[in-house]
Design a protein around this motif. Structure first.
Motif, short mmCIF file in Angstrom:
data_model
loop_
_atom_site.label_atom_id
_atom_site.label_comp_id
_atom_site.label_asym_id
_atom_site.label_seq_id
_atom_site.Cartn_x
_atom_site.Cartn_y
_atom_site.Cartn_z
N SER A 243 0.84 -1.21 0.00
CA SER A 243 0.00 0.00 0.00
C SER A 243 0.88 1.26 0.00
N THR A 244 0.20 2.40 0.01
CA THR A 244 0.90 3.69 0.00
C THR A 244 1.35 4.11 1.40
N ALA A 245 0.92 3.36 2.43
CA ALA A 245 1.02 3.84 3.81
C ALA A 245 2.44 4.18 4.28
N HIS A 246 3.46 3.46 3.81
CA HIS A 246 4.80 3.64 4.40
C HIS A 246 5.88 4.03 3.38
N ARG A 247 5.48 4.51 2.24
CA ARG A 247 6.46 4.68 1.16
C ARG A 247 7.41 5.86 1.33
N VAL A 248 7.03 6.82 2.17
CA VAL A 248 7.98 7.92 2.42
C VAL A 248 8.39 7.93 3.90
N PRO B 106 6.95 -0.10 -3.96
CA PRO B 106 6.62 1.16 -4.64
C PRO B 106 5.25 1.14 -5.31
N GLY B 107 4.71 2.32 -5.56
CA GLY B 107 3.52 2.44 -6.39
C GLY B 107 3.84 2.14 -7.84
N CYS B 108 2.80 1.80 -8.59
CA CYS B 108 3.02 1.45 -10.00
C CYS B 108 3.52 2.65 -10.81
N THR C 18 -6.88 -2.60 -13.87
CA THR C 18 -6.67 -3.39 -12.64
C THR C 18 -5.94 -2.58 -11.58
N GLY C 19 -5.31 -1.46 -11.98
CA GLY C 19 -4.64 -0.58 -11.03
C GLY C 19 -5.60 -0.05 -9.98
N GLY C 20 -6.87 -0.01 -10.29
CA GLY C 20 -7.86 0.48 -9.33
C GLY C 20 -8.45 -0.63 -8.47
N LEU D 195 -9.17 10.49 -17.95
CA LEU D 195 -8.28 11.15 -16.99
C LEU D 195 -8.93 11.14 -15.64
N TYR D 196 -8.13 11.05 -14.58
CA TYR D 196 -8.65 11.20 -13.21
C TYR D 196 -7.56 11.86 -12.37
N GLY D 197 -7.79 11.95 -11.09
CA GLY D 197 -6.81 12.66 -10.26
C GLY D 197 -6.74 14.13 -10.65
N LYS E 211 -3.77 15.91 -6.70
CA LYS E 211 -3.30 15.57 -5.35
C LYS E 211 -3.19 14.05 -5.23
N HIS E 212 -2.72 13.39 -6.26
CA HIS E 212 -2.67 11.92 -6.25
C HIS E 212 -1.74 11.41 -5.14
N LYS E 213 -2.14 10.26 -4.57
CA LYS E 213 -1.39 9.73 -3.43
C LYS E 213 0.04 9.32 -3.78
N HIS E 214 0.37 9.20 -5.06
CA HIS E 214 1.72 8.80 -5.44
C HIS E 214 2.72 9.97 -5.55
N VAL E 215 2.22 11.20 -5.49
CA VAL E 215 3.13 12.34 -5.70
C VAL E 215 4.24 12.41 -4.64
#
Ligand SMILES: NC(=O)C1=CN([C@@H]2O[C@H](COP(=O)(O)OP(=O)(O)OC[C@H]3O[C@@H](n4cnc5c(N)ncnc54)[C@H](OP(=O)(O)O)[C@@H]3O)[C@@H](O)[C@H]2O)C=CC1
Ligand SMILES: CC(=O)N[C@@H](CCC(=O)OP(=O)(O)O)C(=O)O
Length: 310
Positions: A82-87, A115-117, A150-152, A175-177, A181-185
């Protein structure tokens, strides 16, 4: 004794793909939870605490709860997709090829953030140019991308595949995001070594698996009279000897009429291209991967293997 692996979220999109990759492996023991019990916290807690490596394939909040379930247990190691601990500096970022030391850090780590995709493509293109000094730290980086749906996860898959879904999506490409403010930035900024947050515009295409990530650059704003050739050389040097990330030869790239987003679907590889014309003012850096391969499940298994050896 064989190392015990538990995939928390094994019945979701990323978890299922990890299970498929692990099928037939005799070197590990896979612990499993029945699908109907996937949200049974007592069972999950027991399995998490029995595992040598737990691979979390859960939404962010559930991933944080899973980490809390093993607090005080010093023997279980975790890979969080998940995105929870990437930074989080206490977690090793699970992109083994991003610099020479990273595979060793992953191998030795207790906590690895997969990492995120999209960041796998973006960081894979940008970080070597930062390390080589070609890309200034404060360059205004833009990242434009398309992902397979499938990314979603299960929810977007149902919306795309089920015409009777109340929130069915009919668009062949969207397009989305849009609030930017996408969580991968944050992870793109931190691990690509950028002073400014990149401007990231994601999109989804009507195909299950595949991804194109583009980072266009103005050469005049780079260092050391950067050129198509010197940028390609920096990437090729960085990834020399790797078997997962391939930097496509400049002549081969120049001869391509198009890049197909699904070319690497069902593989764990990533191809990097430098497009442009010698002497012209721009280049376009492109990463091609499977959002569920090197972008998620393939990377998780690669990290697990590094940790098992470490
Ligand atoms: N899909 C992709 O390309 C990528 C995904 N990831 C990350 O992987 C993680 C999983 O995503 P993905 O596989 O796509 O999502 P899915 O929705 O397909 O799967 C998530 C799974 O987790 C289960 N789950 C949800 N909440 C809980 C909970 N509280 N306790 C136990 N189980 C729970 C779900 O069960 P239920 O069916 O009941 O909801 C489901 O089985 C996410 O953090 C995502 O950001 C990372 C990179 C790429
Ligand atoms: C197409 C799609 O919806 N993609 C997801 C990102 C993929 C994912 O969930 O992965 P991470 O864990 O790396 O965030 C999104 O934009 O939220």
């Amino acid at each position: 004794m064989k190392p015990k692996i538990f995939i928390d979220g094994e019945h979701g999109t990323t978890g299922l793909q990890i299970r498929t990759r692990m099928a037939g492996r005799a070197d590990v023991e896979l612990l499993s939870i029945p699908e109907a019990e996937r949200r049974n916290n007592k069972m999950r807690e027991d399995l998490l605490n029995t595992a040598d490596i737990a691979i979390l394939c859960l939404p962010d909040d559930a991933a944080k709860e899973a980490v809390a379930m093993v607090a005080g247990n010093n023997s279980v190691r975790i890979i969080d997709t998940s995105t929870a601990h990437r930074v989080d500096p206490a977690w090793a970022y699970g992109f083994a090829e991003m610099d020479r030391a990273q595979a060793g850090k992953i191998a030795a780590a207790r906590h690895v953030a997969n990492p995120g995709c999209y960041p796998t493509g973006a960081i894979g293109l940008i970080r070597p140019l930062r390390a080589a000094g070609l890309l200034p730290e404060d360059y205004p980086v833009t990242v434009n991308a398309v992902s397979g749906y499938t990314g979603g996860g299960k929810q977007l898959i149902a919306q795309m595949e089920d015409a009777g879904h109340p929130e069915h999506i009919d668009a062949p490409h969207f397009l989305y995001g849009l609030p930017l403010k996408h969580k991968h930035v944050p992870e793109m900024q931190v691990h690509a070594l950028l002073a400014r947050a990149p401007l990231f515009s994601p999109s989804v295409g009507k195909f299950a698996q595949g991804m194109i990530v583009q980072v266009p650059l103005y050469l005049a704003d780079l260092n050391d009279n950067a050129s198509l050739g010197s940028i390609h050389a920096a990437l090729a040097d960085h990834y020399a000897g790797q078997d997962i990330v391939e930097v496509v030869d400049l002549k081969q790239s120049a001869a391509l009429p198009r890049v197909n987003a699904v070319e690497l679907a069902d593989t764990d590889r990533m191809k990097l291209f430098v497009f442009g014309t010698a002497g012209a003012p721009h280049v376009n850096l492109v990463a091609l991967l499977d959002n569920l391969g090197k972008g998620a499940s393939g990377a998780a298994v690669q990290n697990m293997d590094l940790m098992l050896r470490g």
